[in-house]
Every structure is written in C-alpha cells, then in structure tokens.
Scaffold this active site. Structure first.
Site, PDB file in Angstrom:
ATOM      1  N   GLN A 189       0.817  -1.214   0.000  1.00  0.00           N
ATOM      2  CA  GLN A 189       0.000   0.000   0.000  1.00  0.00           C
ATOM      3  C   GLN A 189       0.853   1.267   0.000  1.00  0.00           C
ATOM      4  OE1 GLN A 189      -2.690  -0.376   3.344  1.00  0.00           O
ATOM      5  NE2 GLN A 189      -3.676  -2.195   2.498  1.00  0.00           N
ATOM      6  N   HIS A 255      -1.079   0.000   5.591  1.00  0.00           N
ATOM      7  CA  HIS A 255      -1.638   0.920   6.598  1.00  0.00           C
ATOM      8  C   HIS A 255      -0.712   2.114   6.871  1.00  0.00           C
ATOM      9  CE1 HIS A 255      -4.471  -2.368   8.457  1.00  0.00           C
ATOM     10  NE2 HIS A 255      -4.570  -2.257   7.140  1.00  0.00           N
ATOM     11  N   GLU A 350     -15.068   3.449   9.504  1.00  0.00           N
ATOM     12  CA  GLU A 350     -15.621   4.511  10.346  1.00  0.00           C
ATOM     13  C   GLU A 350     -15.510   5.889   9.719  1.00  0.00           C
ATOM     14  OE1 GLU A 350     -14.309   2.519  14.657  1.00  0.00           O
ATOM     15  OE2 GLU A 350     -13.504   4.470  14.050  1.00  0.00           O
ATOM     16  N   TYR A 360      -9.827   7.043  19.547  1.00  0.00           N
ATOM     17  CA  TYR A 360     -10.853   6.519  18.648  1.00  0.00           C
ATOM     18  C   TYR A 360     -10.959   4.993  18.672  1.00  0.00           C
ATOM     19  CZ  TYR A 360     -11.540  11.294  17.471  1.00  0.00           C
ATOM     20  OH  TYR A 360     -11.834  12.629  17.582  1.00  0.00           O
ATOM     21  N   TYR A 371      -9.937 -10.431   9.456  1.00  0.00           N
ATOM     22  CA  TYR A 371     -10.134 -10.977   8.116  1.00  0.00           C
ATOM     23  C   TYR A 371     -10.269 -12.491   8.133  1.00  0.00           C
ATOM     24  CZ  TYR A 371      -8.725  -6.305   6.692  1.00  0.00           C
ATOM     25  OH  TYR A 371      -8.658  -4.943   6.531  1.00  0.00           O
TER      26      TYR A 371
END
Length: 478
Positions: A189, A255, A350, A360, A371
């Site tokens: 990513q 991430h 979210e 959070y 997963y």
C-alpha cells in the site's frame, strides 16, 4: 464457560455455548447446551450462541465466502446438523425447527446486505443517474495507474500523485511529469500518496506530499509515512525538506494512512496508519507516532497547544490516537470540524470527527472482526473511547472525502462524498448536522475510487484506479 475462536476456514457460524475448542479445530461436547428460551428473538439467539466466536455484529460475520452455501436452506442445514469435522457443532438439540429457521433468516439479512453491493457489470456509458441528478463523466486525465491524491493550482491545473512514485501537473487534459520527487517504496500500500498546496502557495510556491519513505537497516528494508515540502518551480521540485517522519519505521507494507489537510490557521494535519500492528501502535502514545493523527505547523514545527507531551515534557505532534488506517480527511465547511474516514478490519469502517486528545478506539473497540473470522474485540464501545459518528458493515474500504458546497450540485449540497475502494463506487452521505441520515451509491462499478475533491471551480473530481486509471470531472446533465 469460555468460548474460543475458530479457524479461518469455517464457512458457517460456529455456535460454541457448551463446547470447548481442542487441537485441530474440533469441538468436543463437555457440557450440555442449554435449551433456548422460546421467547428469545433470533437476534438474541445470535448474541447468546454465536457472538462469542463471530462477533457482536452479525452482518460483519456474514461478509465472507460460504463453503456450504448461503441460501436459507443451506443455513438451516448447517445450523441444525453442524459440520463437526470443521469445528461447527450441531444445534439440533438447542433450537426448535422454527427457531433454527428464524435464526437462518436473520443471518440471511446480513448476507443480503453485502449482496446489495454486487452491482451490475462495468458501465457501458459515461452517464450515471442518481435519485436527484444525472451525471456525465468528463475525462480530465488518463494513464494514471493508481492516482492517489489531487490538489488544484491557481492557474486551473491539477497536481496528481501516482502511487508508483510520479507526480503530474494536468492542464487542458494533458499531463506533465514533475521532477524532483523523492524515492518511495512503492510496494503493497506504499508509494507516493497525498498532496496539498501551502495555504500561502501564491507567494511561496510550496507544496506538501506524503509518501512511504524507505530505510535500510541491516538486510531489511523498513518504511514509514513521511511528509515532504518543496517549492514547485515550473515542472521541477526544489528545496525539498522532510518536515515529518512517523516513528518507528516498520517492515510491513500496509496501513500508511495518509491524508494531508490544512486548517485555516496554518496547521497541517497528517493521518498515519498503524502499519498493521494493532497490538503495539495505535494505543501507545509514548514514543510511537503510528495509528494517530498529527498536527504540525507549515515548517514542521510543533504547535504549542498540541495536546500531548513526550517523556521530557515537551509538546509533540500527536493530536489524537486509536486510529487504524485513515484514508480520507476533510474539514466540514459548515461546522469547522475535521472529519476523517478510516478502514476497519472486516466490517467497521468509520467516520470520526477529530478532536484533540481523543481516543478513537482501535483495537479496544471496533464494529468489525478480523479478516480470518476471529474476534479482535468483544466491545463496540468502551470507557474513554470516542464513538464514530458512522460506520459501515460490510466494509466499503473508504478513501478520499469531500464536502459539497457548490450550487452546481444543488440536490447534493451539504452532503459529504467518500470513495469506495472495495465496491468501486462513490458514496454520497446526506447529513443532518453531524448525523448521516441517508446514503446513496453513485457511479456504480466505475472502479476503485481512491480520491474525491471539490475543485475551486465548484466541480467534483474523482480519481479512479486502473483499469480506468483516470481522473474524472462530474458534470450534471440538464
């Protein structure tokens, strides 16, 4: 009695009350399963007999591949007879036939919720109809394999990052590569991520971009989310300076976050993902910048009123924590609040309103499961945790965020747009204050929508990954 997690290969609910997990993922009956109360609803039976292994939210559990079928009769057979060799016990003695069918029907509602995202084949037209507007796509640029972020220059051109490590200036539907971009680790990513103009761009020609920065440590290549600023001189970047580097570096390739947004006071907000290590990073505020949102000044210095201090008592960059992978961030122009969206695991994406010093929740509280089907937490709420204002089950994999203030889209004005990577559409969220009261799926199957912005011209722009590999402008059809 304690319940235990199942192996990822399970295809249907494993109702574990009265059973014990043993080596090889086979359940052995050790105490009789208590007969259900005939007055319990299917939701209560799921909570009492299923949630211990599959999470509180039934529709997060149902977002999976079904080995033994996902039709009503398939579910009834699986619940009643079980699949003992796979760790799924029989519930024939626990539920009546009527209760079994009702529970299967309840589970089927979660399956149908996921199937609602199974859109038709790829679009055959560039025109899309919504409930209140018909939109046509004006192609602004193509050949951007994975466009990640967009920023709008005063001359009407667009800066666009390409995840592979290239930065382009787009004008009159032609793109010009910008030289001087730093080395990125374009793996997983990672890559060249978001881009923003300085609030004083007209006088300082400075841009900011986030990227996955590599670092060699022995024979390992580590990486982190970094932010660089540079002056845009024509088609070249000059005076490059790293103003933020999230520590620690990590060997993982996912991430990273990472969105950038300026407030009206010269503060830059930076979202940083937890790099896949939820047990260490997001809840740790000492010597750890991962799984957080940060706030710095334009030059990278730290605002004196930031809410956290380091071990020496000095204010640091942290603004809030407990985040997973934030890929959308924008100021709500109607309230002045900073909003962000982030990826949950399987279920539990979210939208949060960002406030200083707030936690959070990741991974203490979540609406999703892992997963592989295992439970991450049995809590959706917890003391000291700020609840999301909205969450998605199933996960849509949100990316990008833009509030609509333009009269060009009058029926949508006041709403917020979020791209969906997983289901390849643009999500329109209608608001009543800070509450999302209705959602609509736009541009179905257009492709993985990585970014969405409202430009200075009032038009909405979306960046879509390959095979489209394009940036589009949305034009209402009158």
């Amino acid at each position: 009695m304690k319940t235990y997690l199942l192996i990822p290969a399970l295809a249907i609910t494993a109702f574990t009350a009265g059973y014990k997990y043993t080596q090889g993922a086979v359940y052995t009956e050790v105490t009789p399963i208590t007969k259900t109360d005939a007055n319990r609803t299917p939701a209560e039976n799921y909570a009492n007999f299923c949630a211990g292994c599959h999470g509180e939210k039934m529709d997060a559990f149902t977002d999976r591949q079904w080995k033994h079928g996902n039709k009503l009769n398939d579910l009834v057979v699986s619940i009643k007879n079980g699949w003992p060799d796979e760790g799924m016990p029989s519930f024939e003695k626990t539920f009546t036939d009527a209760e079994t069918k009702e529970l299967a029907q309840y589970i089927l509602t979660g399956i149908q919720k996921t199937e609602a995202y199974n859109f038709d084949n790829e679009p055959i037209s560039s025109t899309f109809k919504s409930e209140s507007l018909t939109i046509t796509l004006d192609t602004i640029a193509t050949g951007l394999d994975i466009p990640w972020g967009m920023a709008f220059l005063p001359d009407g051109s667009i800066l666009a990052t390409e995840k592979g490590g290239k930065l382009y200036k787009i004008k009159n539907k032609k793109k010009q590569e910008i030289s001087g971009v730093p080395q990125v680790i374009a793996d997983g990513q990672g890559g060249l991520l978001d881009v923003q103009l300085s609030p004083n761009f007209k006088t300082n020609s400075t841009i900011y971009f986030s990227y996955s920065k590599p670092k060699q440590e022995g024979n390992k290549t580590l990486a982190t989310t970094a932010v660089m600023c540079a002056k845009l001189n024509g088609n070249t970047l000059a005076n490059q300076k790293i103003i933020f580097e999230a520590l620690p570096y990590a060997p993982t390739r996912h991430h990273y976050g990472s969105r950038l947004v300026f407030d009206g006071k010269g503060h830059l907000f930076i979202s940083v993902g937890e790099r896949g290590n939820e047990q260490e990073n997001p809840q740790k505020t000492a010597d750890n910048q991962l799984g957080k949102i940060h706030r710095v000044n334009e030059d990278g210095s730290i605002p004196a009123d930031n809410p956290f201090k380091d071990k020496d008592g000095k204010t640091n960059t942290l603004y809030c924590y407990g985040n997973r992978n934030e890929q959308g961030m924008a100021f709500n122009p109607f309230t002045g609040d900073l909003w962000e969206n982030e990826h949950g695991p399987r279920g539990g994406d979210e939208i949060n309103i960002v406030k200083p010093n707030n936690n959070y929740g990741w991974p203490v509280a979540s609406y999703g499961i892992n997963y592989n089907g295992q439970i991450i937490t049995d809590k959706t709420k917890a003391p000291g945790i700020t609840d999301p204002i909205h969450y998605w089950i199933p996960s849509i994999a949100p990316s990008g965020m833009a509030f609509i203030t333009s009269d060009i889209y009058k029926p949508w004005k006041g709403a917020v747009l979020v791209g969906s990577l997983r289901f390849k559409y643009l999500n329109l969220c209608y608001l009543d204050g800070n509450k999302i009261v209705k959602e609509e799926k736009l541009l179905k199957n257009i492709g993985r929508v990585r970014d969405v912005r409202q430009g200075p011209d009032g038009y909405i722009y979306v960046a879509v990954e390959k095979p489209a590999a394009a940036i589009y402008r949305l034009i209402p059809v009158k």
